[in-house]
Motif scaffolding. Structure first.
Motif, PDB file in Angstrom:
ATOM      1  N   LYS A  99       0.803  -1.193  -0.177  1.00 17.16           N
ATOM      2  CA  LYS A  99      -0.089  -0.088   0.043  1.00 17.16           C
ATOM      3  C   LYS A  99       0.942   1.169   0.068  1.00 17.16           C
ATOM      4  N   LEU A 100       1.853   1.065   0.930  1.00 18.94           N
ATOM      5  CA  LEU A 100       2.621   2.427   0.871  1.00 18.94           C
ATOM      6  C   LEU A 100       3.491   2.742  -0.233  1.00 18.94           C
ATOM      7  N   GLY A 101       3.908   1.707  -0.858  1.00 17.60           N
ATOM      8  CA  GLY A 101       4.800   1.710  -2.244  1.00 17.60           C
ATOM      9  C   GLY A 101       3.935   2.129  -3.295  1.00 17.60           C
ATOM     10  N   ALA A 102       2.826   1.606  -3.491  1.00 21.26           N
ATOM     11  CA  ALA A 102       1.728   1.774  -4.452  1.00 21.26           C
ATOM     12  C   ALA A 102       1.441   3.439  -4.481  1.00 21.26           C
ATOM     13  N   LEU A 103       1.118   3.869  -3.242  1.00 22.48           N
ATOM     14  CA  LEU A 103       0.756   5.195  -2.980  1.00 22.48           C
ATOM     15  C   LEU A 103       1.813   6.124  -3.411  1.00 22.48           C
TER      16      LEU A 103
ATOM     17  N   THR B 277       3.319  10.646  -6.413  1.00 19.81           N
ATOM     18  CA  THR B 277       4.437  11.530  -6.532  1.00 19.81           C
ATOM     19  C   THR B 277       4.316  11.956  -8.078  1.00 19.81           C
ATOM     20  N   GLY B 278       4.680  13.311  -8.334  1.00 14.82           N
ATOM     21  CA  GLY B 278       4.730  13.878  -9.560  1.00 14.82           C
ATOM     22  C   GLY B 278       3.395  14.452  -9.831  1.00 14.82           C
ATOM     23  N   SER B 279       2.477  14.262  -9.145  1.00 15.86           N
ATOM     24  CA  SER B 279       1.044  14.840  -9.342  1.00 15.86           C
ATOM     25  C   SER B 279       1.156  16.321  -9.363  1.00 15.86           C
ATOM     26  N   PRO B 280       0.372  17.207 -10.081  1.00 21.26           N
ATOM     27  CA  PRO B 280       0.480  18.587 -10.076  1.00 21.26           C
ATOM     28  C   PRO B 280      -0.498  19.001  -9.034  1.00 21.26           C
ATOM     29  N   VAL B 281       0.076  19.895  -8.159  1.00 18.81           N
ATOM     30  CA  VAL B 281      -0.613  20.372  -6.768  1.00 18.81           C
ATOM     31  C   VAL B 281      -0.448  21.671  -6.636  1.00 18.81           C
ATOM     32  N   ASN B 282      -1.310  22.596  -5.996  1.00 17.46           N
ATOM     33  CA  ASN B 282      -1.209  23.820  -5.560  1.00 17.46           C
ATOM     34  C   ASN B 282      -2.078  23.967  -4.268  1.00 17.46           C
ATOM     35  N   LEU B 283      -2.080  25.143  -3.779  1.00 15.23           N
ATOM     36  CA  LEU B 283      -2.724  25.036  -2.455  1.00 15.23           C
ATOM     37  C   LEU B 283      -4.326  25.221  -2.666  1.00 15.23           C
TER      38      LEU B 283
ATOM     39  N   GLU C  93       4.782  19.880  -8.308  1.00 18.88           N
ATOM     40  CA  GLU C  93       4.766  18.545  -8.192  1.00 18.88           C
ATOM     41  C   GLU C  93       4.861  17.879  -6.876  1.00 18.88           C
ATOM     42  N   LEU C  94       3.827  17.231  -6.614  1.00 18.36           N
ATOM     43  CA  LEU C  94       3.893  16.468  -5.342  1.00 18.36           C
ATOM     44  C   LEU C  94       5.340  15.567  -5.149  1.00 18.36           C
ATOM     45  N   GLU C  95       5.749  15.660  -3.827  1.00 19.81           N
ATOM     46  CA  GLU C  95       7.234  15.244  -3.724  1.00 19.81           C
ATOM     47  C   GLU C  95       6.847  14.335  -2.356  1.00 19.81           C
ATOM     48  N   GLY C  96       7.799  13.362  -2.343  1.00 18.78           N
ATOM     49  CA  GLY C  96       7.780  12.460  -1.138  1.00 18.78           C
ATOM     50  C   GLY C  96       7.793  13.365   0.394  1.00 18.78           C
ATOM     51  N   ARG C  97       8.785  14.126   0.164  1.00 10.96           N
ATOM     52  CA  ARG C  97       8.919  15.143   1.364  1.00 10.96           C
ATOM     53  C   ARG C  97       7.811  15.647   1.927  1.00 10.96           C
ATOM     54  N   MET C  98       6.740  15.784   1.037  1.00  5.95           N
ATOM     55  CA  MET C  98       5.741  16.531   1.381  1.00  5.95           C
ATOM     56  C   MET C  98       4.565  15.705   2.116  1.00  5.95           C
ATOM     57  N   LEU C  99       4.511  14.548   1.957  1.00  7.35           N
ATOM     58  CA  LEU C  99       3.659  13.392   2.366  1.00  7.35           C
ATOM     59  C   LEU C  99       3.694  13.129   3.934  1.00  7.35           C
ATOM     60  N   ASP C 100       2.862  12.860   4.739  1.00  9.83           N
ATOM     61  CA  ASP C 100       2.811  12.364   6.021  1.00  9.83           C
ATOM     62  C   ASP C 100       1.631  11.544   6.020  1.00  9.83           C
ATOM     63  N   VAL C 101       1.631  10.089   5.983  1.00  7.29           N
ATOM     64  CA  VAL C 101       0.699   9.333   5.801  1.00  7.29           C
ATOM     65  C   VAL C 101       0.774   8.304   6.718  1.00  7.29           C
TER      66      VAL C 101
END
Length: 122
Positions: free
Chosen positions: A18-22, A27-33, A77-85
């Protein structure tokens, strides 16, 4: 040989999947506020329908987004450093709490097992 593999093994395997798939799916998805909340929801809903997922929470760091937004196009782009899951997996009698969060010391988005317990005792 099948008796060597137990519910704990399967719960941890499912958690890792699950974590690897997520991570690799999003990651790489376009995102803004403006879109960050809907991306958090999309990630949660996507992973929550997979087998053995009992709970999931996703937080994307808005401060990092602010610092990364491209001035001309208004997103990053969404980066791994942005995630708290945080995810709870339940496989038969075993629950596993796992997480993905940026580890400052390692400078790496680290996936880890936080807790394993019998759901019969919870």
């Amino acid at each position: 040989m099948n008796d060597i593999i137990n519910d704990r093994d399967n719960a941890l395997f499912e958690a890792g999947i699950k974590l690897g798939a997520l991570y690799h799916q999003f990651t790489g998805s376009p995102v803004n506020l403006r879109t960050v909340k809907s991306l958090e929801t999309a990630i949660q809903e996507s992973i929550s329908v997979q087998p053995f997922v009992k709970d999931i929470s996703v937080y994307i760091d808005r401060d990092i987004i602010r610092s990364k937004i491209n001035g001309e196009f208004g997103y990053c782009e969404l980066e791994g450093r942005m995630l708290d899951v945080k995810i709870t997996i339940e496989h038969n009698s075993i629950r596993a709490d796992v997480s993905l969060a940026f580890n400052q010391e390692l400078d790496y988005p680290l996936m880890k097992i936080d807790k394993i317990y019998s759901s019969d005792l919870s």
